[in-house]
Write a protein that holds these residues in place. Structure first.
Motif, PDB file in Angstrom:
ATOM      1  N   ALA A  70       0.938  -1.012   0.125  1.00 23.35           N
ATOM      2  CA  ALA A  70       0.078   0.025  -0.006  1.00 23.35           C
ATOM      3  C   ALA A  70       0.705   1.222  -0.006  1.00 23.35           C
ATOM      4  CB  ALA A  70      -1.029  -0.169   1.093  1.00 23.35           C
ATOM      5  N   ASN A  71       1.983   1.184   0.744  1.00 23.41           N
ATOM      6  CA  ASN A  71       3.201   2.268   0.700  1.00 23.41           C
ATOM      7  C   ASN A  71       3.544   2.670  -0.810  1.00 23.41           C
ATOM      8  OD1 ASN A  71       4.282   4.611   2.165  1.00 23.41           O
ATOM      9  ND2 ASN A  71       6.081   3.394   2.007  1.00 23.41           N
ATOM     10  N   LEU A  72       3.562   1.550  -1.582  1.00 20.30           N
ATOM     11  CA  LEU A  72       4.059   1.631  -2.909  1.00 20.30           C
ATOM     12  C   LEU A  72       3.241   2.800  -3.581  1.00 20.30           C
ATOM     13  CD1 LEU A  72       6.005   0.760  -5.322  1.00 20.30           C
ATOM     14  CD2 LEU A  72       4.416  -1.146  -5.698  1.00 20.30           C
ATOM     15  N   LYS A  73       1.844   2.935  -3.356  1.00 18.48           N
ATOM     16  CA  LYS A  73       1.095   3.526  -4.134  1.00 18.48           C
ATOM     17  C   LYS A  73       0.744   5.157  -3.354  1.00 18.48           C
ATOM     18  CE  LYS A  73      -0.175   0.387  -6.766  1.00 18.48           C
ATOM     19  NZ  LYS A  73       0.301   0.167  -8.042  1.00 18.48           N
ATOM     20  N   ARG A  74       1.823   5.319  -2.687  1.00 18.22           N
ATOM     21  CA  ARG A  74       1.613   6.928  -1.842  1.00 18.22           C
ATOM     22  C   ARG A  74       1.673   7.719  -2.916  1.00 18.22           C
ATOM     23  NH1 ARG A  74       5.102  10.288   1.415  1.00 18.22           N
ATOM     24  NH2 ARG A  74       3.757  10.923   3.210  1.00 18.22           N
ATOM     25  N   GLY A  75       2.415   7.786  -3.768  1.00 15.69           N
ATOM     26  CA  GLY A  75       2.734   8.896  -4.883  1.00 15.69           C
ATOM     27  C   GLY A  75       1.529   9.174  -5.696  1.00 15.69           C
ATOM     28  N   LEU A  76       0.786   7.858  -6.127  1.00 14.30           N
ATOM     29  CA  LEU A  76      -0.402   7.527  -6.720  1.00 14.30           C
ATOM     30  C   LEU A  76      -1.432   8.319  -6.046  1.00 14.30           C
ATOM     31  CD1 LEU A  76      -1.592   6.751  -9.194  1.00 14.30           C
ATOM     32  CD2 LEU A  76      -2.059   4.551  -8.363  1.00 14.30           C
ATOM     33  N   VAL A 109       7.531  12.550  -8.509  1.00  9.66           N
ATOM     34  CA  VAL A 109       9.024  11.700  -8.481  1.00  9.66           C
ATOM     35  C   VAL A 109       8.954  10.998  -9.501  1.00  9.66           C
ATOM     36  CG1 VAL A 109       9.119  11.678  -5.844  1.00  9.66           C
ATOM     37  CG2 VAL A 109       8.195   9.866  -7.088  1.00  9.66           C
ATOM     38  N   MET A 110      10.129  10.448  -9.883  1.00  8.63           N
ATOM     39  CA  MET A 110      10.393   9.211 -11.017  1.00  8.63           C
ATOM     40  C   MET A 110       9.776   8.273 -10.576  1.00  8.63           C
ATOM     41  SD  MET A 110      14.025   8.122 -12.734  1.00  8.63           S
ATOM     42  CE  MET A 110      13.894   6.382 -13.315  1.00  8.63           C
ATOM     43  N   GLY A 111       8.465   8.150 -10.651  1.00  6.68           N
ATOM     44  CA  GLY A 111       7.776   6.733 -10.407  1.00  6.68           C
ATOM     45  C   GLY A 111       7.653   6.957  -8.752  1.00  6.68           C
ATOM     46  N   GLU A 112       7.451   5.902  -8.108  1.00  9.05           N
ATOM     47  CA  GLU A 112       7.282   5.550  -6.766  1.00  9.05           C
ATOM     48  C   GLU A 112       8.761   5.390  -6.157  1.00  9.05           C
ATOM     49  OE1 GLU A 112       4.805   6.055  -4.840  1.00  9.05           O
ATOM     50  OE2 GLU A 112       2.995   5.789  -6.138  1.00  9.05           O
ATOM     51  N   SER A 113       9.369   6.402  -5.450  1.00 14.27           N
ATOM     52  CA  SER A 113      10.784   6.037  -4.871  1.00 14.27           C
ATOM     53  C   SER A 113      10.921   4.757  -4.206  1.00 14.27           C
ATOM     54  CB  SER A 113      11.261   7.074  -4.208  1.00 14.27           C
ATOM     55  OG  SER A 113      10.235   7.571  -3.142  1.00 14.27           O
ATOM     56  N   ILE A 114       9.876   4.440  -3.295  1.00 17.63           N
ATOM     57  CA  ILE A 114      10.041   3.264  -2.613  1.00 17.63           C
ATOM     58  C   ILE A 114      10.177   1.968  -3.687  1.00 17.63           C
ATOM     59  CG2 ILE A 114       7.506   2.630  -2.378  1.00 17.63           C
ATOM     60  CD1 ILE A 114      10.069   2.260   0.226  1.00 17.63           C
ATOM     61  N   ALA A 115       9.373   2.017  -4.627  1.00 20.13           N
ATOM     62  CA  ALA A 115       9.733   0.876  -5.766  1.00 20.13           C
ATOM     63  C   ALA A 115      11.004   0.961  -6.326  1.00 20.13           C
ATOM     64  CB  ALA A 115       8.594   1.187  -6.629  1.00 20.13           C
ATOM     65  N   LEU A 116      11.660   1.959  -6.469  1.00 22.09           N
ATOM     66  CA  LEU A 116      12.935   1.896  -7.000  1.00 22.09           C
ATOM     67  C   LEU A 116      14.025   1.425  -5.890  1.00 22.09           C
ATOM     68  CD1 LEU A 116      13.082   5.603  -8.633  1.00 22.09           C
ATOM     69  CD2 LEU A 116      12.969   3.604  -9.901  1.00 22.09           C
ATOM     70  N   GLU A 117      13.567   1.685  -4.826  1.00 19.73           N
ATOM     71  CA  GLU A 117      14.494   1.017  -3.631  1.00 19.73           C
ATOM     72  C   GLU A 117      14.330  -0.516  -3.657  1.00 19.73           C
ATOM     73  OE1 GLU A 117      15.438   2.920  -0.291  1.00 19.73           O
ATOM     74  OE2 GLU A 117      15.242   5.050  -0.969  1.00 19.73           O
ATOM     75  N   TRP A 118      12.983  -0.897  -3.700  1.00 20.44           N
ATOM     76  CA  TRP A 118      12.848  -2.532  -3.624  1.00 20.44           C
ATOM     77  C   TRP A 118      13.486  -3.192  -4.547  1.00 20.44           C
ATOM     78  CZ3 TRP A 118       7.029  -2.336  -1.827  1.00 20.44           C
ATOM     79  CH2 TRP A 118       6.988  -1.922  -0.781  1.00 20.44           C
TER      80      TRP A 118
END
Length: 158
Positions: A70-76, A109-118
């Protein structure tokens, strides 16, 4: 040269000062310090532990922790809220306008920053087989604006 007029009819702002252009502007005018301890991820491995987070819409308020999908969708979530605010401010009724005549410009951001980290963690650990389409689509630069355009039926330039 083709000189076509455009109109910016609505504005939606999600910022560390709060949600909405009034809170944003007030924060700027008053010189509000929007910086605080970072809460969205573990900062123990970093020398800097303070940042300007958007606290009005946190994973906790959405019933998620910082490691959940769910945190992955924060930017969305931010983008949805900002576009909804902009459309309300502009008094736009999407069903009354040709969707090809509506454009969308989002500062994200360039997509969801947490997704880039994962993704980075999985690749460094040699676990690329765990990459999912949802995770990868959350990291691409146009993922958030494209998703918002689909959800709102916007077919003009994105």
């Amino acid at each position: 040269m083709n000189k076509r007029a455009i109109a910016i009819t609505g504005l939606g702002i999600i910022s560390p000062f709060g949600i909405g252009k009034e809170q944003f502007w007030r924060g700027l005018e008053e010189g509000t310090d929007a910086v605080g301890e970072i809460t969205l991820f573990d900062t123990s491995g970093f020398t800097i532990r303070r940042g300007a987070e958007v606290r009005a819409l946190s994973p906790d308020s959405q019933g998620a922790d910082s490691t959940s999908l769910a945190n992955l969708k924060r930017g969305l979530s931010f983008a949805r809220l900002a576009v909804t605010e902009a459309l309300c401010e502009a008094q736009v009724q999407l069903d009354k306008i040709d969707p090809r005549r509506i454009g969308l410009s989002l500062g994200t951001v360039m997509g969801e920053s947490i997704a880039l980290e994962w993704i980075n963690e999985l690749l460094l650990a040699g676990r690329s087989d765990e990459l999912t389409p949802e995770l990868v689509s959350g990291a691409v630069w146009d993922g958030i604006p494209s998703q918002i355009a689909r959800e709102f039926g916007i077919a003009g330039p994105v």
